[in-house]
Design an enzyme around this catalytic site. Structure first.
Site, PDB file in Angstrom:
ATOM      1  N   HIS A 199      65.691  14.336  -2.045  1.00  0.00           N
ATOM      2  CA  HIS A 199      64.422  14.820  -2.599  1.00  0.00           C
ATOM      3  C   HIS A 199      64.357  14.791  -4.119  1.00  0.00           C
ATOM      4  CE1 HIS A 199      62.337  16.039   1.018  1.00  0.00           C
ATOM      5  NE2 HIS A 199      63.429  16.624   1.463  1.00  0.00           N
ATOM      6  N   ARG A 247      74.047  14.140  -0.636  1.00  0.00           N
ATOM      7  CA  ARG A 247      73.091  13.777   0.414  1.00  0.00           C
ATOM      8  C   ARG A 247      72.427  12.471   0.029  1.00  0.00           C
ATOM      9  NH1 ARG A 247      68.304  17.575   2.978  1.00  0.00           N
ATOM     10  NH2 ARG A 247      67.445  17.617   0.876  1.00  0.00           N
ATOM     11  N   ASP A 285      81.449   4.277  -2.367  1.00  0.00           N
ATOM     12  CA  ASP A 285      82.164   3.525  -3.402  1.00  0.00           C
ATOM     13  C   ASP A 285      82.219   4.294  -4.721  1.00  0.00           C
ATOM     14  OD1 ASP A 285      82.754   1.493  -1.679  1.00  0.00           O
ATOM     15  OD2 ASP A 285      81.342   0.037  -2.514  1.00  0.00           O
ATOM     16  N   GLU A 327      67.008  18.171  11.908  1.00  0.00           N
ATOM     17  CA  GLU A 327      65.885  18.907  11.326  1.00  0.00           C
ATOM     18  C   GLU A 327      64.550  18.572  11.984  1.00  0.00           C
ATOM     19  OE1 GLU A 327      66.228  18.265   7.086  1.00  0.00           O
ATOM     20  OE2 GLU A 327      66.927  16.233   7.319  1.00  0.00           O
ATOM     21  N   ASP A 341      62.582  21.501   7.153  1.00  0.00           N
ATOM     22  CA  ASP A 341      62.011  20.427   7.967  1.00  0.00           C
ATOM     23  C   ASP A 341      61.937  20.821   9.437  1.00  0.00           C
ATOM     24  OD1 ASP A 341      61.297  18.173   6.286  1.00  0.00           O
ATOM     25  OD2 ASP A 341      63.396  18.140   5.724  1.00  0.00           O
TER      26      ASP A 341
HETATM   27  O1  LIG Z   1      65.010  20.967   5.847  1.00  0.00           O
HETATM   28  C1  LIG Z   1      65.707  21.578   5.014  1.00  0.00           C
HETATM   29  O2  LIG Z   1      65.752  22.823   4.934  1.00  0.00           O
HETATM   30  C2  LIG Z   1      66.539  20.763   4.136  1.00  0.00           C
HETATM   31  O3  LIG Z   1      66.879  19.663   4.461  1.00  0.00           O
HETATM   32  C3  LIG Z   1      66.817  21.290   2.764  1.00  0.00           C
HETATM   33  C4  LIG Z   1      65.655  20.984   1.881  1.00  0.00           C
HETATM   34  O4  LIG Z   1      65.536  19.601   1.735  1.00  0.00           O
HETATM   35  C5  LIG Z   1      65.839  21.630   0.521  1.00  0.00           C
HETATM   36  O5  LIG Z   1      65.218  20.830  -0.422  1.00  0.00           O
HETATM   37  C6  LIG Z   1      65.308  23.003   0.437  1.00  0.00           C
HETATM   38  O6  LIG Z   1      63.982  23.103   0.804  1.00  0.00           O
END
Ligand SMILES: O=C(O)C(=O)C[C@H](O)[C@@H](O)CO
Length: 255
Positions: free
Chosen positions: A48, A74, A88, A151, A177
């Site tokens: 993100h 991530r 790598d 998620e 998510d």
């Molecule tokens: O779904 C989630 O919770 C995550 O994967 C973490 C979020 O991406 C993180 O940015 C917090 O909202």
């Protein structure tokens, strides 16, 4: 020079709970400040955050100065090319978002392993300390921790296959998510979501893998920990900064 031992992977295998923080600022200095704070692990979020490979690398280097703190990165997606680039660069603990099935989990494991067990491309890189780690190609796989993220409703439906995938070390729940996928957008602590999360933790443990979760909700953290969540992220750097900055501004506001 030896291939570094993956302390996070060892800790999870030994059932030791690891407390982490999400890094979303994309900055090496703030990553170092958080490493100095004493977390067991820090998540460099390539999903993100507007990262370049260079900014991920700079954070890896900053965190590596603090041996008590392990870096997890991530990737933006399960693309094997991106996974190869992260590995790598020296990432040993990889978090892969939005994994929907056992087949996808198995493909991620193959992307992380050199042939014949997998399909990772061979290249001299920081991970191998540019050739200074003897026999890196034969030692690399065992030090990589593969953590897949569940998620969505679809992932929950295939949780036993995902968690049971050989080579997957941990399964990480994304409540933001997941709550969206379950029809409760913006309510990660909704009772329906919480119930699913605890059930999923049970399934992950039954598969013998390490469950993980990011939650800032103390009640959810307590329940998840009691159920056996081991890889627990408890906050985000940007949120800490935003809250503290606002508090300070309010404290000293004139008029
Ligand atoms: O779904 C989630 O919770 C995550 O994967 C973490 C979020 O991406 C993180 O940015 C917090 O909202």
């Amino acid at each position: 020079m030896e291939n570094p031992q993956n302390q996070l992977k060892q800790a999870l295998l030994q059932g030791k709970r690891q407390i982490g923080l999400w890094l979303t600022l994309g900055d090496a200095t703030s990553a170092e400040i958080c490493a100095a704070a004493g977390f067991d692990w820090l998540l460099i979020d390539g999903e993100h955050v507007p990262h370049s490979l260079d900014s991920v690398l700079a954070q890896l280097r900053a965190i590596s100065g603090y041996p008590g703190t392990q870096a997890v990165a991530r990737v933006p997606s399960a693309d094997p090319v991106i996974i190869k680039q992260y590995l790598d660069m020296g990432v040993q603990s990889l978090l892969v978002p939005m994994v929907q099935s056992g087949e996808e989990a198995a493909a991620i494991v193959r992307a992380c392993r050199y042939p014949p067990g997998g399909e990772r491309g061979v290249g001299g890189a920081r991970a191998a300390r540019w050739g200074l780690i003897p026999d890196y190609l034969h030692k690399a796989d065992e030090q990589i921790a593969i953590i897949v993220q569940v998620e969505t409703r679809q992932a929950l439906d295939d949780i036993d296959a995902i968690a049971g995938t050989e080579g997957v070390d941990g399964v990480f729940i994304g409540p933001a998510d997941l709550s969206a996928s379950l029809g409760h957008l913006g309510q990660p602590a909704h009772p329906d979501v919480a119930r699913e999360i605890l059930h999923v933790i049970d399934r992950i443990r039954t598969a013998g893998k390490a469950p993980g979760i990011l939650t800032r909700d103390p009640e959810m953290l307590r329940e998840a920990t009691e159920r056996g969540a081991l890889l627990n992220a408890v906050g985000l750097d940007a949120s800490l900064l935003a809250a503290q900055a606002q508090n300070l501004a309010k404290t000293h506001a004139v008029g």
